[in-house]
Design an enzyme around this catalytic site. Structure first.
Site, short mmCIF file in Angstrom:
data_model
loop_
_atom_site.label_atom_id
_atom_site.label_comp_id
_atom_site.label_asym_id
_atom_site.label_seq_id
_atom_site.Cartn_x
_atom_site.Cartn_y
_atom_site.Cartn_z
N SER A 144 8.56 7.23 0.45
CA SER A 144 8.60 6.49 1.72
C SER A 144 10.02 6.53 2.26
O SER A 144 10.99 6.58 1.48
CB SER A 144 8.20 5.03 1.50
OG SER A 144 8.45 4.25 2.66
N TYR A 158 9.32 -2.88 -2.97
CA TYR A 158 8.59 -1.66 -2.61
C TYR A 158 9.58 -0.51 -2.35
O TYR A 158 9.40 0.61 -2.84
CB TYR A 158 7.74 -1.95 -1.37
CG TYR A 158 7.12 -0.74 -0.73
CD1 TYR A 158 5.93 -0.19 -1.22
CD2 TYR A 158 7.70 -0.13 0.39
CE1 TYR A 158 5.36 0.92 -0.62
CE2 TYR A 158 7.14 0.97 1.00
CZ TYR A 158 5.96 1.49 0.49
OH TYR A 158 5.39 2.60 1.08
P1 NAP Z 1 -3.49 2.25 1.95
O1 NAP Z 1 -4.23 2.54 3.21
O2 NAP Z 1 -3.26 0.83 1.56
O3 NAP Z 1 -4.20 3.03 0.77
C1 NAP Z 1 -3.72 2.90 -0.54
C2 NAP Z 1 -4.62 3.64 -1.48
O4 NAP Z 1 -4.07 3.54 -2.79
C3 NAP Z 1 -6.04 3.09 -1.55
O5 NAP Z 1 -6.91 4.19 -1.67
C4 NAP Z 1 -6.03 2.26 -2.84
O6 NAP Z 1 -7.30 2.22 -3.49
C5 NAP Z 1 -5.08 3.08 -3.67
N1 NAP Z 1 -4.46 2.33 -4.76
C6 NAP Z 1 -3.61 1.28 -4.68
N2 NAP Z 1 -3.25 0.89 -5.90
C7 NAP Z 1 -3.88 1.71 -6.79
C8 NAP Z 1 -3.92 1.81 -8.19
N3 NAP Z 1 -3.22 0.97 -8.96
N4 NAP Z 1 -4.68 2.78 -8.74
C9 NAP Z 1 -5.39 3.64 -7.98
N5 NAP Z 1 -5.39 3.59 -6.63
C10 NAP Z 1 -4.65 2.64 -6.05
O7 NAP Z 1 -2.02 2.92 1.98
P2 NAP Z 1 -1.40 4.16 2.80
O8 NAP Z 1 -0.62 3.61 3.93
O9 NAP Z 1 -2.38 5.22 3.01
O10 NAP Z 1 -0.31 4.61 1.72
C11 NAP Z 1 -0.50 5.71 0.86
C12 NAP Z 1 0.84 6.03 0.25
O11 NAP Z 1 1.76 6.29 1.30
C13 NAP Z 1 1.43 4.87 -0.55
O12 NAP Z 1 2.10 5.38 -1.68
C14 NAP Z 1 2.42 4.26 0.41
O13 NAP Z 1 3.46 3.59 -0.25
C15 NAP Z 1 2.91 5.49 1.15
N6 NAP Z 1 3.51 5.22 2.46
C16 NAP Z 1 2.79 4.69 3.48
C17 NAP Z 1 3.40 4.45 4.69
C18 NAP Z 1 2.68 3.86 5.87
O14 NAP Z 1 3.33 3.52 6.87
N7 NAP Z 1 1.37 3.72 5.83
C19 NAP Z 1 4.75 4.77 4.86
C20 NAP Z 1 5.45 5.31 3.79
C21 NAP Z 1 4.82 5.54 2.60
P3 NAP Z 1 -8.37 1.04 -3.20
O15 NAP Z 1 -8.55 1.03 -1.71
O16 NAP Z 1 -9.60 1.45 -3.91
O17 NAP Z 1 -7.74 -0.21 -3.72
#
Ligand code: NAP
Length: 249
Positions: A144, A158
């Site tokens: 991130s 985080y």
């Molecule tokens: P999201 O919509 O909240 O999705 C997170 C996913 O991770 C869900 O499928 C969830 O599964 C899964 N998950 C969480 N904890 C887990 C665990 N312990 N074991 C297995 N699966 C787990 O998040 P997102 O925004 O797509 O983010 C995805 C990645 O991108 C993350 O690493 C996040 O830090 C990174 N990121 C996101 C952003 C942003 O702005 N969105 C920016 C920078 C980085 P369940 O739904 O089944 O719980």
């Protein structure tokens, strides 16, 4: 079509779901890992299969070592030898200053984002390393921009977890470079997903988008494109590297 096999952790929604759809559309057999949202994961599977792709669903909490070991064993049985791991699963907790953070909260974030990524990388390296009889492969970590910005007043726990992911990306890339494995990372900025609701502010991207030089938030599909490139042979000379997807922020 590649006939390659990819594991996308946390692929029930957001960036992971977009990545699973894109990899499947480009010929990968995909393992959709999720932690708790089975229905959402099944919807991703249905989309992929409707488009003619191949995928399996495996539930596992990546922060729990025994579950990661089981995840990879089931993956071996159901799809075969892994070519690509996308360490995407990640969490954050409601926005807070350090003064209100408990050890429980900090450890939960570190377990999911850091320990989970390490454990999955370990199991992937065991299978991919040419020193272990594997045929090489590619690991893409989803870090991130928070790793660089620090996320003050929101979630420095985080941000620090993503800093650890960056260090692991660089160190592991060098550790396994001679074993046929490339390790890289993407650093998304503000992307429209439901993770911001988990942080207590569903409209966070819209609140902050005017501060982004490109004047908008990003879409999960835009992050998926960079992940796919880093996983593919198009980036065969790239390892230990980072792609920032932040609109210039
Ligand atoms: P999201 O919509 O909240 O999705 C997170 C996913 O991770 C869900 O499928 C969830 O599964 C899964 N998950 C969480 N904890 C887990 C665990 N312990 N074991 C297995 N699966 C787990 O998040 P997102 O925004 O797509 O983010 C995805 C990645 O991108 C993350 O690493 C996040 O830090 C990174 N990121 C996101 C952003 C942003 O702005 N969105 C920016 C920078 C980085 P369940 O739904 O089944 O719980």
């Amino acid at each position: 079509m590649t006939n390659r096999i990819a594991l996308i952790t946390g692929a029930s929604r957001g960036i992971g779901a977009a990545t699973a759809r894109l990899f499947a559309a480009r010929g990968y057999a995909v393992c959709i890992n999720y932690r708790s949202r089975r229905e959402a994961a099944e919807a991703v599977q249905a989309d992929i299969e409707a488009a003619g792709g191949r995928c399996v669903l495996i539930q596992a909490d990546v922060s729990v070592e025994a579950e990661v070991i089981r995840l990879f064993q089931q993956l071996d049985e159901q799809l075969g030898a892994l070519d690509c791991l996308v360490n995407n699963a990640g969490i954050l907790h409601p926005q807070s200053k350090l003064l209100a953070m408990t050890a429980e909260r900090i450890n939960e974030v570190l377990s999911a984002n850091v320990t989970g990524s390490f454990l999955c990388a370990r199991e992937a390296v065991k299978r991919m390393s040419t020193s272990e009889g594997g045929r090489g492969g590619s690991i893409v970590n989803v870090s991130s921009m928070a790793a660089i910005k620090g996320s003050p007043n929101e979630y420095i726990d985080y941000a620090a977890s993503k800093g650890a992911v960056d260090s692991m990306t660089r160190g592991l890339a060098l550790e396994v470079a001679a074993e046929g494995i490339r390790v890289n990372a993407v650093r998304p900025g503000l992307i429209y997903t439901d993770i911001h609701a988990d942080g207590g502010e569903p409209g966070r991207v819209d609140r902050l988008k005017d501060k982004i030089p490109l004047q908008r938030g990003g879409q999960p599909e835009e992050v998926a494109e960079a992940i796919w490139w880093l996983a593919s042979d198009r980036s065969a000379f790239v390892t230990g590297s980072f792609i920032d997807l932040s609109g210039g922020l």
